[in-house]
Design an enzyme around this catalytic site. Structure first.
Site, PDB file in Angstrom:
ATOM      1  N   SER A 143      10.764  -3.166  38.187  1.00 47.97           N
ATOM      2  CA  SER A 143      11.387  -3.382  36.880  1.00 47.97           C
ATOM      3  C   SER A 143      12.838  -3.776  37.059  1.00 47.97           C
ATOM      4  CB  SER A 143      11.320  -2.089  36.083  1.00 47.97           C
ATOM      5  OG  SER A 143      12.125  -2.182  34.925  1.00 47.97           O
ATOM      6  N   TYR A 156      14.501   6.740  33.737  1.00 44.86           N
ATOM      7  CA  TYR A 156      13.560   5.654  34.067  1.00 44.86           C
ATOM      8  C   TYR A 156      14.149   4.798  35.199  1.00 44.86           C
ATOM      9  CZ  TYR A 156      10.687   1.460  33.635  1.00 44.86           C
ATOM     10  OH  TYR A 156       9.861   0.392  33.906  1.00 44.86           O
TER      11      TYR A 156
END
Ligand SMILES: NC(=O)c1ccc[n+]([C@@H]2O[C@H](COP(=O)([O-])OP(=O)(O)OC[C@H]3O[C@@H](n4cnc5c(N)ncnc54)[C@H](OP(=O)(O)O)[C@@H]3O)[C@@H](O)[C@H]2O)c1
Length: 371
Positions: A143, A156
């Site tokens: 990501s 995250y």
């Protein structure tokens, strides 16, 4: 001819689901896909889509696999009838949104368990056999949040940064065993990810102060803009997995979009982190410069390598800012207006980064040896 056996984690929705379908319905019919799900009760949409896509019989099977549970991972491995997995896709993941102080410990633990330890568990289960067979491919869904810190996504990002370290370390070792590992670095993708955030959609603001709430609201506006400008459909992203899979000399990283590359380069170009932090603060919070603790404006951002080059860059940035402003104000631009609108994104990035037009190189040490 033996088919390529692929096992994918997190196939109840999103990227995992679409990748499973893409491979199972590939015209070459050369893939056997094990689409694994945390909860098999959620497999309805996958089979519905497989029927709609005309996946040939035997091209797709589902298995239960919860990455938080080693026994579940081992049981899934034991059910692969071919007795081997040629391509392992570690895709299962979960997000957590909000200011750090609003997260309960269980949510933090859960996200780290799924995203980091879950990936480790999966790799531990499948790598030994790949090593024995001296062949295998591993694809990990990375990501943009693993390449740069994003406000209100601290946990995250911590998990996705951890994946970068995990994967980079393995990528150095595994070629000795004929195994190649690649990260597929995704920007925003239209999936159920935001609805399935740990703790529920929208993120938690529990106990957050007024200033944090205001910054969160600015962050959300920024996210909406980024999604409008750059979000991809999962079908587009799965093609990048295919590219990585078919690459005879696989790279460590593939990017699903070029949208964030300027920021990635900016971050790498200034190891102090100052340029990235300042650029992101401007981009997300629309703040021209940081504030002092008493709320008064801080000194203008100081250049890292003050030089004539920096001055020139400032001029270029000002020039781009002017063009953008003219584009916004519409006045007297006639035929150039549509072109300015189309290129707004590019100019905005150049404005933010500046370095795109004139990369800054370290100045030689005064009195240093020159060639
Ligand atoms: N969407 C984005 O904008 C974006 C951007 C960059 C990277 N990514 C990454 O892409 C990957 C896939 O996400 P997505 O966008 O496709 O979102 P998604 O639709 O929410 O898919 C996430 C998948 O992971 C599964 N999962 C969660 N916990 C699990 C567990 N303990 N064991 C096994 N599976 C589990 C989910 O299953 P359940 O339905 O059972 O929970 C779901 O199938 C994630 O790693 C995410 O970090 C997404």
């Amino acid at each position: 001819m033996d088919r390529t056996v692929v096992l994918i984690t997190g196939c109840s929705s999103g990227i995992g689901l679409h990748l499973a379908l893409r491979l199972a319905s590939d015209p070459s019919q050369s893939f056997k896909v094990y689409a694994t799900l945390r909860d098999l009760k959620a497999q309805g949409p996958l089979w519905e889509a497989a029927r709609a896509r005309g996946c040939p019989p035997g091209s797709l099977e589902t298995l239960q696999l919860d990455v938080r549970d080693s026994d579940s991972v081992a049981a899934a491995r034991a059910q692969v009838t071919e007795g081997r997995v040629d391509v392992l896709v570690c895709n299962a993941g979960r997000g957590l949104l909000g200011p750090l102080e609003a997260h309960v410990a269980a949510s933090v633990g859960s996200v780290l368990d799924v995203n980091v330890t879950g990936t480790v568990r999966t790799l531990q289960a499948f790598l030994p056999d790949m090593k024995r067979r001296r062949s295998g491919r591993v694809l990990v869904t990375g990501s943009v949040g693993g390449l740069m810190g994003l406000p209100f996504n601290a946990v995250y990002c911590a998990s996705k940064f951890a994946l970068e370290g995990l994967c980079e370390s393995l990528a150095v070792l595994l070629p000795s065993f004929g195994i190649h590992l690649s990260l597929i670095e995704c920007g925003p993708v239209h999936t159920a990810f935001q609805e399935k955030l740990e703790g529920g959609p929208g993120g938690s603001l529990h106990g957050a102060d007024a200033k944090t709430r205001d910054l969160f609201s600015r962050y959300q506006s920024h996210c909406q803009q980024v999604f409008r400008d750059a979000a991809q459909d999962p079908e587009e992203v799965t093609e990048v997995f295919l590219t990585a899979l078919r690459d005879p000399q696989p790279a460590l990283r593939y990017f699903s979009t070029e949208h964030f590359l300027p920021l990635v380069r900016l971050r790498l170009g200034d190891p102090s982190g100052c340029s990235y932090v300042a650029a992101m603060r401007r981009e997300v919070f629309k703040e021209e410069s940081a504030e002092n603790p008493d709320g008064s404006p801080a000194q203008p951002e100081r250049p890292i390598f003050p030089s004539a080059k920096w001055e020139l860059r400032q001029l270029l940035v000002a020039f781009h800012a002017r063009i953008l402003a003219l584009g916004e104000n519409k006045a007297g631009f006639g035929d150039a207006k549509p072109w300015l609108t189309r290129n707004r994104q590019r100019f905005t990035h150049r404005l933010i980064l500046g370095t795109q037009l004139l990369p800054i190189e370290p100045e030689p040490e005064p009195g240093g040896i020159s060639e």
